[in-house]
Write a protein that holds these residues in place. Structure first.
Motif, short mmCIF file in Angstrom:
data_model
loop_
_atom_site.label_atom_id
_atom_site.label_comp_id
_atom_site.label_asym_id
_atom_site.label_seq_id
_atom_site.Cartn_x
_atom_site.Cartn_y
_atom_site.Cartn_z
N VAL A 1 4.72 -0.97 -9.37
CA VAL A 1 5.04 -1.53 -8.05
C VAL A 1 5.67 -2.91 -8.21
N SER A 2 5.11 -3.72 -9.08
CA SER A 2 5.66 -5.06 -9.31
C SER A 2 7.10 -4.99 -9.82
N LEU A 3 7.34 -4.09 -10.75
CA LEU A 3 8.70 -3.92 -11.27
C LEU A 3 9.63 -3.38 -10.19
N LEU A 4 9.12 -2.48 -9.38
CA LEU A 4 9.92 -1.85 -8.33
C LEU A 4 10.40 -2.89 -7.32
N ILE A 5 9.53 -3.78 -6.91
CA ILE A 5 9.87 -4.77 -5.90
C ILE A 5 11.04 -5.65 -6.35
N ASP A 6 11.10 -5.94 -7.64
CA ASP A 6 12.16 -6.81 -8.16
C ASP A 6 13.40 -6.05 -8.62
N ASP A 7 13.36 -4.73 -8.56
CA ASP A 7 14.46 -3.92 -9.07
C ASP A 7 15.66 -3.95 -8.12
N THR B 1 0.83 -1.21 0.00
CA THR B 1 0.00 0.00 0.00
C THR B 1 0.86 1.25 0.00
N GLU B 2 1.92 1.26 0.80
CA GLU B 2 2.82 2.41 0.84
C GLU B 2 3.52 2.59 -0.50
N LEU B 3 3.94 1.49 -1.11
CA LEU B 3 4.58 1.57 -2.43
C LEU B 3 3.60 2.08 -3.47
N ARG B 4 2.36 1.58 -3.44
CA ARG B 4 1.35 2.04 -4.39
C ARG B 4 1.11 3.54 -4.22
N ASP B 5 1.04 4.02 -2.99
CA ASP B 5 0.84 5.45 -2.73
C ASP B 5 2.01 6.27 -3.27
N ILE C 1 -4.97 4.01 -21.23
CA ILE C 1 -4.21 3.36 -20.15
C ILE C 1 -5.04 3.31 -18.88
N GLN C 2 -5.07 2.16 -18.29
CA GLN C 2 -5.69 2.00 -16.98
C GLN C 2 -4.67 2.48 -15.94
N ARG C 3 -4.94 3.63 -15.36
CA ARG C 3 -3.98 4.23 -14.42
C ARG C 3 -3.67 3.30 -13.25
N VAL C 4 -4.68 2.65 -12.72
CA VAL C 4 -4.47 1.73 -11.59
C VAL C 4 -3.57 0.58 -12.01
N GLN C 5 -3.78 0.08 -13.20
CA GLN C 5 -2.94 -1.02 -13.69
C GLN C 5 -1.50 -0.55 -13.88
N LEU C 6 -1.32 0.69 -14.32
CA LEU C 6 0.02 1.25 -14.48
C LEU C 6 0.72 1.33 -13.12
N VAL C 7 -0.01 1.77 -12.11
CA VAL C 7 0.57 1.84 -10.75
C VAL C 7 0.95 0.44 -10.28
N ASP C 8 0.05 -0.52 -10.44
CA ASP C 8 0.33 -1.89 -9.99
C ASP C 8 1.52 -2.50 -10.75
N SER C 9 1.60 -2.26 -12.04
CA SER C 9 2.72 -2.78 -12.83
C SER C 9 4.04 -2.16 -12.37
#
Length: 90
Positions: free
Chosen positions: A47-53, A9-13, A37-45
């Protein structure tokens, strides 16, 4: 002292706030794409990339080390204050 990684949640924010800073310029330059573009999907994508970066992981490790150093520095200051107080009572 323990360090907790940011929650999803903090990362999404964080990602959402950063995206807000760029979205208007992007939408002005690419209005059709921005509308599709689905803005929410962009945020989620993101975050997913960020976690693995690896840079993100390195930043978390550095933050954890910095917090420990700050905590220890505070403890050291308290010890020094206690010893000074003891000496000044002589």
């Amino acid at each position: 002292m323990t360090y907790q990684e940011p929650t999803i949640t903090e990362l999404r924010d964080l990602v959402s706030r950063r995206l807000d800073q760029r979205w208007e310029a992007f939408a002005a330059e690419h209005p059709n794409l921005a509308a599709a573009i689905q803005r929410v999907q962009l945020v989620d994508s993101t975050v997913s990339l960020l976690i693995d970066d690896p840079d993100y992981q390195a930043a978390l490790e550095a933050a954890a080390r910095d917090r420990v150093v700050l905590h220890l520095g505070g403890q050291l200051g308290a010890i020094v204050d206690r010893l000074i107080d003891r000496l000044l009572r002589l």
